[in-house]
Write a protein that holds these residues in place. Sequence first.
Motif, PDB file in Angstrom:
ATOM      1  N   GLU A  36     -73.463  35.435 -13.452  1.00 24.45           N
ATOM      2  CA  GLU A  36     -73.726  34.079 -14.054  1.00 24.45           C
ATOM      3  C   GLU A  36     -74.534  33.132 -13.074  1.00 24.45           C
ATOM      4  N   LEU A  37     -74.004  33.452 -11.587  1.00 28.07           N
ATOM      5  CA  LEU A  37     -74.953  32.679 -10.677  1.00 28.07           C
ATOM      6  C   LEU A  37     -76.377  33.092 -10.409  1.00 28.07           C
ATOM      7  N   LEU A  38     -76.634  34.250 -10.514  1.00 28.44           N
ATOM      8  CA  LEU A  38     -77.784  34.769 -10.412  1.00 28.44           C
ATOM      9  C   LEU A  38     -78.608  34.251 -11.762  1.00 28.44           C
ATOM     10  N   ALA A  39     -78.108  34.355 -12.912  1.00 25.62           N
ATOM     11  CA  ALA A  39     -78.669  33.551 -14.044  1.00 25.62           C
ATOM     12  C   ALA A  39     -79.082  32.402 -13.937  1.00 25.62           C
ATOM     13  N   GLY A  40     -78.213  31.606 -13.174  1.00 22.69           N
ATOM     14  CA  GLY A  40     -78.732  30.202 -13.154  1.00 22.69           C
ATOM     15  C   GLY A  40     -79.741  29.869 -12.103  1.00 22.69           C
ATOM     16  N   ALA A  41     -80.075  30.920 -11.236  1.00 23.71           N
ATOM     17  CA  ALA A  41     -81.126  31.017 -10.318  1.00 23.71           C
ATOM     18  C   ALA A  41     -82.278  30.549 -10.723  1.00 23.71           C
ATOM     19  N   ALA A  42     -83.173  29.611 -10.375  1.00 30.11           N
ATOM     20  CA  ALA A  42     -84.436  29.280 -10.849  1.00 30.11           C
ATOM     21  C   ALA A  42     -85.624  29.974  -9.777  1.00 30.11           C
ATOM     22  N   THR A  43     -85.604  30.144  -8.639  1.00 30.00           N
ATOM     23  CA  THR A  43     -86.493  30.681  -7.794  1.00 30.00           C
ATOM     24  C   THR A  43     -86.244  31.712  -6.754  1.00 30.00           C
ATOM     25  N   SER A  44     -85.024  31.803  -6.024  1.00 28.48           N
ATOM     26  CA  SER A  44     -84.657  32.666  -4.953  1.00 28.48           C
ATOM     27  C   SER A  44     -83.125  32.924  -5.161  1.00 28.48           C
ATOM     28  N   ALA A  45     -82.821  34.227  -4.643  1.00 32.83           N
ATOM     29  CA  ALA A  45     -81.402  34.606  -4.444  1.00 32.83           C
ATOM     30  C   ALA A  45     -81.450  35.501  -3.060  1.00 32.83           C
ATOM     31  N   VAL A  46     -80.859  34.941  -2.112  1.00 39.60           N
ATOM     32  CA  VAL A  46     -80.798  35.726  -1.090  1.00 39.60           C
ATOM     33  C   VAL A  46     -79.282  36.381  -0.506  1.00 39.60           C
ATOM     34  N   HIS A  47     -79.373  37.417   0.032  1.00 36.74           N
ATOM     35  CA  HIS A  47     -77.994  38.084   0.360  1.00 36.74           C
ATOM     36  C   HIS A  47     -78.061  38.577   1.735  1.00 36.74           C
ATOM     37  N   LEU A  48     -76.969  38.024   2.554  1.00 38.92           N
ATOM     38  CA  LEU A  48     -77.024  38.194   4.150  1.00 38.92           C
ATOM     39  C   LEU A  48     -75.784  39.299   4.041  1.00 38.92           C
ATOM     40  N   GLU A  49     -75.795  40.446   4.666  1.00 36.97           N
ATOM     41  CA  GLU A  49     -74.640  41.276   4.896  1.00 36.97           C
ATOM     42  C   GLU A  49     -74.739  41.588   6.379  1.00 36.97           C
ATOM     43  N   THR A  50     -73.416  41.390   6.925  1.00 34.90           N
ATOM     44  CA  THR A  50     -73.415  41.736   8.507  1.00 34.90           C
ATOM     45  C   THR A  50     -72.482  42.692   8.898  1.00 34.90           C
ATOM     46  N   ARG A  51     -71.633  43.500   7.954  1.00 31.67           N
ATOM     47  CA  ARG A  51     -70.633  44.281   8.135  1.00 31.67           C
ATOM     48  C   ARG A  51     -71.023  45.562   8.244  1.00 31.67           C
ATOM     49  N   ASP A  52     -70.543  46.649   8.989  1.00 32.15           N
ATOM     50  CA  ASP A  52     -70.565  47.971   9.153  1.00 32.15           C
ATOM     51  C   ASP A  52     -69.796  48.836   8.130  1.00 32.15           C
ATOM     52  N   THR A  53     -68.763  48.025   7.625  1.00 27.21           N
ATOM     53  CA  THR A  53     -67.896  48.914   6.747  1.00 27.21           C
ATOM     54  C   THR A  53     -67.286  47.699   5.714  1.00 27.21           C
ATOM     55  N   TYR A  54     -67.259  48.324   4.393  1.00 22.42           N
ATOM     56  CA  TYR A  54     -66.652  47.653   3.444  1.00 22.42           C
ATOM     57  C   TYR A  54     -65.835  48.371   2.841  1.00 22.42           C
ATOM     58  N   TYR A  55     -65.027  47.867   1.686  1.00 22.04           N
ATOM     59  CA  TYR A  55     -63.979  48.742   1.232  1.00 22.04           C
ATOM     60  C   TYR A  55     -64.806  49.970   0.376  1.00 22.04           C
ATOM     61  N   SER A  56     -63.756  51.061   0.514  1.00 20.10           N
ATOM     62  CA  SER A  56     -64.109  52.428  -0.334  1.00 20.10           C
ATOM     63  C   SER A  56     -63.968  52.094  -1.697  1.00 20.10           C
ATOM     64  N   THR A  57     -65.319  52.825  -2.281  1.00 20.57           N
ATOM     65  CA  THR A  57     -65.159  52.935  -3.682  1.00 20.57           C
ATOM     66  C   THR A  57     -65.128  54.598  -4.180  1.00 20.57           C
ATOM     67  N   PRO A  58     -64.981  54.748  -5.431  1.00 20.81           N
ATOM     68  CA  PRO A  58     -64.950  56.125  -5.926  1.00 20.81           C
ATOM     69  C   PRO A  58     -66.562  56.712  -5.862  1.00 20.81           C
ATOM     70  N   ARG A  59     -67.491  55.932  -5.869  1.00 24.78           N
ATOM     71  CA  ARG A  59     -68.677  56.467  -5.655  1.00 24.78           C
ATOM     72  C   ARG A  59     -69.256  56.751  -4.263  1.00 24.78           C
ATOM     73  N   PHE A  60     -68.521  55.993  -3.260  1.00 21.53           N
ATOM     74  CA  PHE A  60     -68.871  56.219  -1.847  1.00 21.53           C
ATOM     75  C   PHE A  60     -67.821  57.681  -1.510  1.00 21.53           C
ATOM     76  N   GLU A  61     -66.568  57.600  -2.091  1.00 21.69           N
ATOM     77  CA  GLU A  61     -65.971  58.907  -1.855  1.00 21.69           C
ATOM     78  C   GLU A  61     -66.603  59.831  -2.538  1.00 21.69           C
ATOM     79  N   ALA A  62     -67.205  60.032  -3.425  1.00 19.99           N
ATOM     80  CA  ALA A  62     -67.964  61.092  -4.274  1.00 19.99           C
ATOM     81  C   ALA A  62     -69.102  61.447  -3.147  1.00 19.99           C
ATOM     82  N   TRP A  63     -69.748  60.474  -2.773  1.00 24.31           N
ATOM     83  CA  TRP A  63     -70.937  60.779  -2.008  1.00 24.31           C
ATOM     84  C   TRP A  63     -70.617  61.472  -0.643  1.00 24.31           C
ATOM     85  N   ARG A  64     -69.233  60.936  -0.133  1.00 23.50           N
ATOM     86  CA  ARG A  64     -68.947  61.734   1.256  1.00 23.50           C
ATOM     87  C   ARG A  64     -68.495  63.162   0.743  1.00 23.50           C
TER      88      ARG A  64
END
Length: 172
Positions: free
Chosen positions: A10-38
Amino acid sequence: MPQTPPPFSELLAGAATSAVHLETRDTYYSTPRFEAWRSGDEVDWADRSAWWQPFHDAVAAAVSRGVTVRRARVVSEPVTEYVRWEHYLTRANIEAGEDVRWLPRSQATRLLLPANDYWLFDGRLARIHHFAGAGDLVRDELADDPGLMGQLADAFEQVWNLAITHDEYKIQ
């Protein structure tokens, strides 16, 4: 603006010109997709239905409306297993229309960066992520203070200008 943020789509649908994402962590929570890749599972990139998610629909729709979607990741080197997985999966982000860059943390020393990851929409509304130490998402917060929005926009641009394009960033 203390309230429960609306869904990302919904937030992205309301954007008119830009959406930027800054990520600074080296680890996030585990997901089934991550575990499958591992465990050795690889994405079948030829089978889009196997990896395309609602997130990718939202990004592709925004990009088709003319919204620029950029993501910058500040990472420690050598990278963590989680960042290695993110790098592998970034192909999906790019196919959805995102532009992604990587900045080794050693090159970010002179930058003054926010302590939290965030999405910034049109430079006027931020969805700030609060994570626990182990990487679990604790909560998201919406903010729209113009002074803070300027700081978040400046921080992102500083990272972006130093960062390496996804195609050029090689993980050893």
